[in-house]
Design a protein around this motif. Sequence first.
Motif, mmCIF file in Angstrom:
data_model
loop_
_atom_site.group_PDB
_atom_site.id
_atom_site.type_symbol
_atom_site.label_atom_id
_atom_site.label_comp_id
_atom_site.label_asym_id
_atom_site.label_seq_id
_atom_site.Cartn_x
_atom_site.Cartn_y
_atom_site.Cartn_z
ATOM 1 N N ASP A 51 0.826 -1.201 0.000
ATOM 2 C CA ASP A 51 0.000 0.000 0.000
ATOM 3 C C ASP A 51 0.864 1.257 0.000
ATOM 4 O O ASP A 51 2.038 1.244 0.371
ATOM 5 N N VAL A 52 0.226 2.363 -0.395
ATOM 6 C CA VAL A 52 0.865 3.684 -0.377
ATOM 7 C C VAL A 52 -0.009 4.608 0.471
ATOM 8 O O VAL A 52 -1.214 4.708 0.249
ATOM 9 N N LEU A 53 0.612 5.273 1.440
ATOM 10 C CA LEU A 53 -0.081 6.280 2.249
ATOM 11 C C LEU A 53 0.442 7.647 1.864
ATOM 12 O O LEU A 53 1.656 7.862 1.796
ATOM 13 N N LYS A 94 -10.424 -3.039 -1.088
ATOM 14 C CA LYS A 94 -9.588 -2.953 -2.296
ATOM 15 C C LYS A 94 -8.604 -1.788 -2.249
ATOM 16 O O LYS A 94 -7.681 -1.719 -3.070
ATOM 17 N N THR A 95 -8.788 -0.866 -1.328
ATOM 18 C CA THR A 95 -8.010 0.371 -1.337
ATOM 19 C C THR A 95 -6.539 0.108 -1.015
ATOM 20 O O THR A 95 -6.207 -0.476 0.023
ATOM 21 N N ARG A 96 -5.677 0.565 -1.922
ATOM 22 C CA ARG A 96 -4.222 0.438 -1.717
ATOM 23 C C ARG A 96 -3.540 1.806 -1.611
ATOM 24 O O ARG A 96 -2.461 1.915 -1.053
ATOM 25 N N LEU A 97 -4.175 2.817 -2.180
ATOM 26 C CA LEU A 97 -3.616 4.169 -2.107
ATOM 27 C C LEU A 97 -4.567 5.016 -1.264
ATOM 28 O O LEU A 97 -5.715 5.238 -1.640
ATOM 29 N N ARG A 98 -4.067 5.481 -0.136
ATOM 30 C CA ARG A 98 -4.901 6.250 0.785
ATOM 31 C C ARG A 98 -4.309 7.634 0.986
ATOM 32 O O ARG A 98 -3.140 7.761 1.346
ATOM 33 N N PHE A 99 -5.142 8.639 0.759
ATOM 34 C CA PHE A 99 -4.780 10.012 1.104
ATOM 35 C C PHE A 99 -5.358 10.279 2.495
ATOM 36 O O PHE A 99 -6.585 10.180 2.681
ATOM 37 N N VAL A 100 -4.507 10.602 3.433
ATOM 38 C CA VAL A 100 -4.945 10.767 4.817
ATOM 39 C C VAL A 100 -4.342 12.043 5.400
ATOM 40 O O VAL A 100 -3.325 12.550 4.923
ATOM 41 N N GLU A 114 3.897 -1.329 13.115
ATOM 42 C CA GLU A 114 4.800 -1.680 12.007
ATOM 43 C C GLU A 114 4.275 -1.234 10.648
ATOM 44 O O GLU A 114 4.958 -1.412 9.636
ATOM 45 N N LEU A 115 3.059 -0.649 10.616
ATOM 46 C CA LEU A 115 2.430 -0.268 9.340
ATOM 47 C C LEU A 115 2.489 -1.429 8.348
ATOM 48 O O LEU A 115 2.945 -1.297 7.203
ATOM 49 N N ARG A 116 2.005 -2.555 8.797
ATOM 50 C CA ARG A 116 2.054 -3.751 7.959
ATOM 51 C C ARG A 116 1.316 -3.540 6.644
ATOM 52 O O ARG A 116 0.225 -2.993 6.612
ATOM 53 N N GLY A 117 1.948 -3.980 5.580
ATOM 54 C CA GLY A 117 1.349 -3.871 4.253
ATOM 55 C C GLY A 117 1.617 -2.550 3.568
ATOM 56 O O GLY A 117 1.300 -2.381 2.392
#
Length: 787
Positions: A51-53, A94-100, A114-117
């Motif tokens: 994933d991308v945060l 399904k979300t892999r790209l999250r804008f937070v 650990e921010l797994r994934g």
Amino acid sequence: MSKRFPLPVDAILPELLHALEQQPNVVLEAAPGAGKTTRVPAALLHAVSGDVLVLEPRRIAARFAARRVAEEMGEQVGETVGYQVRFEERVSAKTRLRFVTEGILNRRLLSDPELRGVDVVVLDEFHERHLETDLALALLKRLQQRRPSLRIVVMSATLDAAPVATFLDDCVVLRSEGRAYPLEIEFGGYTSKPLETQLRDAVERLAKEDREGNILVFLPGQAEIRRAMRECEDVARRYALTSLALHGSLTPAEQDRVVAPSRERKVIFATNVAESSVTVDGVNAVIDSGLARVASYSPWTGLPQLRIARVSKASAIQRAGRAGRQQAGRALRLYVQEDFALRAEHETPEILRADLSQLLLSLRAMGVERPSELQWLDEPPADAVNAAEALLDALGAHGKLAERMARLPLSPRLARVVLAAEDRGIADLGCRAAALLGAGIPLQQNDLLQAMDAHAGKQMDARVRQQYEHLCRAMKRAPATYVHHDEALLLSLLTGFPDRVGKRRIGKQIGLANGVAAELAGEHPQGEFFLALDAEDRAEQALPLVRTYARIEPEMLLEVFPERVIEQSVVEWNRNGERAEKVSTLLFDKLVIEETRGPASAEDAARLLAEKALQEGIERFVDAEALANLRERVAFAGFEALDEAAALRELAYGLKSFAQLRDAAKASLLHVLEAQVDARKLSELAPTSIRLSSGRQTKVHYEHDRAPWIGSRLQDFFGMKETPRIGPARTPVVVHLLAPNQRAVQTTTDLAGFWERLYPTTRKELMRRYPRHAWPENPHAPVEAKR
């Protein structure tokens, strides 16, 4: 799928992806309009398996960026691309790209250290340096030491890359230029016109000179936006402009309307939420007031501060750049060019000026007791750290309670209120109160309980309702019907605001438990004790302002904080009655809850009466000359100095007032002082008088820094061969030999030498001037005592 236009940052994406294969960190400087916010996260999504945060400093930016990337991928928000902001989210499995927003990441680290994934974390618009941005950077650097595979990308348009790159160690710095649309920048001149008048003139000028494109106006805050919109109503009507406001307190739907494409020509009055990340469609002109509302915090008063300040050069550049994102544009700065030249290069990071209680709460919840355990881009100031720790300790924010508080999307105070309300069985009321206090909307009622009544049921503001419902979900409770439990709610509020307990002084003025004085807003409220729930330290005003308060009873302090309520007795001076009184007080921190006065004990009264007499000057209670003489006699005799305070206490014992002490001192103080020494020895070493050969008693004078002396008529010394000697060292006194007119004809410590050397000459002169007096040739012959 929407049409994907090429953007300047596209050219650097291969280099960025290659850099991340070689190094764990990248700092990207990309000019406004380059497309970094949308294109870089999308490229990273396709380059990694996890994933991308993306951390955005503002909710509006997170929402719009997620929508734009989803559109370019031909999807709806919430599928591959989603967003999470305070009180709102659009994500799915399904979300892999999250804008937070940054706070979302910090709360996620609580449950998933650990921010797994997650393979990559992007910190966008890093130049804004929000408090939680700095915290996120520190936590990510610590995590990267455990997870070397984690990649960090820092992005900004106006960033000084060197410090960040150095902080991140293995880091590549890349630069991308924006689209080269011409941008004309014009500065204003010196003027005394109000800001809203300047804006009206600027809007009219742009509307007249250019019939197309939207106008974006930057203002400090909502109050200035409202004034400017009223001032520009006539101009907007004449030029068919739609006036809109844009600020962080708007609902998502209201914000969407502002930035969405439209055939209407718009003039948008915005705070600095429109500075970065968000492209407002169709803007080709910017009017910049050069001002912003800057939040800071005073560790001394314990209150937030909000002031209008000049923005930095970096912020001014960002604002102007809004006009050149889609086409050639122009920016009017309502200040002179010399002003711009003198501005700071960048804004002061929040970590150096803000309340740190939220930051420290997050750290405590993660098991980090002190900020010094982490590495920081800028070290948090010690005063602010100490103030934040004191508040968290007062809230009991340790261990499991700190974890529970940190998981709620609320400030530490409001989180504590909600949890206290849950413990008292009124979780719904706690959520309602926290939503109302945390929504950032102006309340028509200053009393919180009245404001809650006004926002009950269908009357609840949309933003308050959104936060209330989100808090209910966070507390795993369903929204409930509004029911009064005032006492339980007030006790819960007190748990979160222990230092904001206030007691009425005069009019609207109250004193707070932390020792600060403040002023209540609105009408004169009823009651004596209050909680200052929404308060601000106004630098330009004498007293901080309390906008929202709740009335409480003093008994509640004993129920919630019995250990902080102490009884104290002191002896005070009653100036009006000039007497000592015993004052018994019940204190909550520095606040007096109750006070009673009564007579002081004999010992306390004597001590205070003596202290006041010494302050006023002991000479006022006794013959000053006699006292000075006694002091010098004691010193000359080699005794210890007189204890005048003890003498006054002895006299004051059993007395009640200053008047009684004055009478007693005038009558007896010298006798009490003399009793402190051996009177016989004192008379022997420092006699008050000396008998001369004539039989006459002459006074011995003792003066500071002078030898003792006596004075009498020369005839009184006939028959005395030697000078009288006194004191432990048998010191000769200074003899003043006086003529019949009482004036000294000689001063000496050697009487024998005077008789031998000087008396014959002196005798002749005295016989001539005073022929009726006897002046024998032999001064050593005894003379009869004169009657």
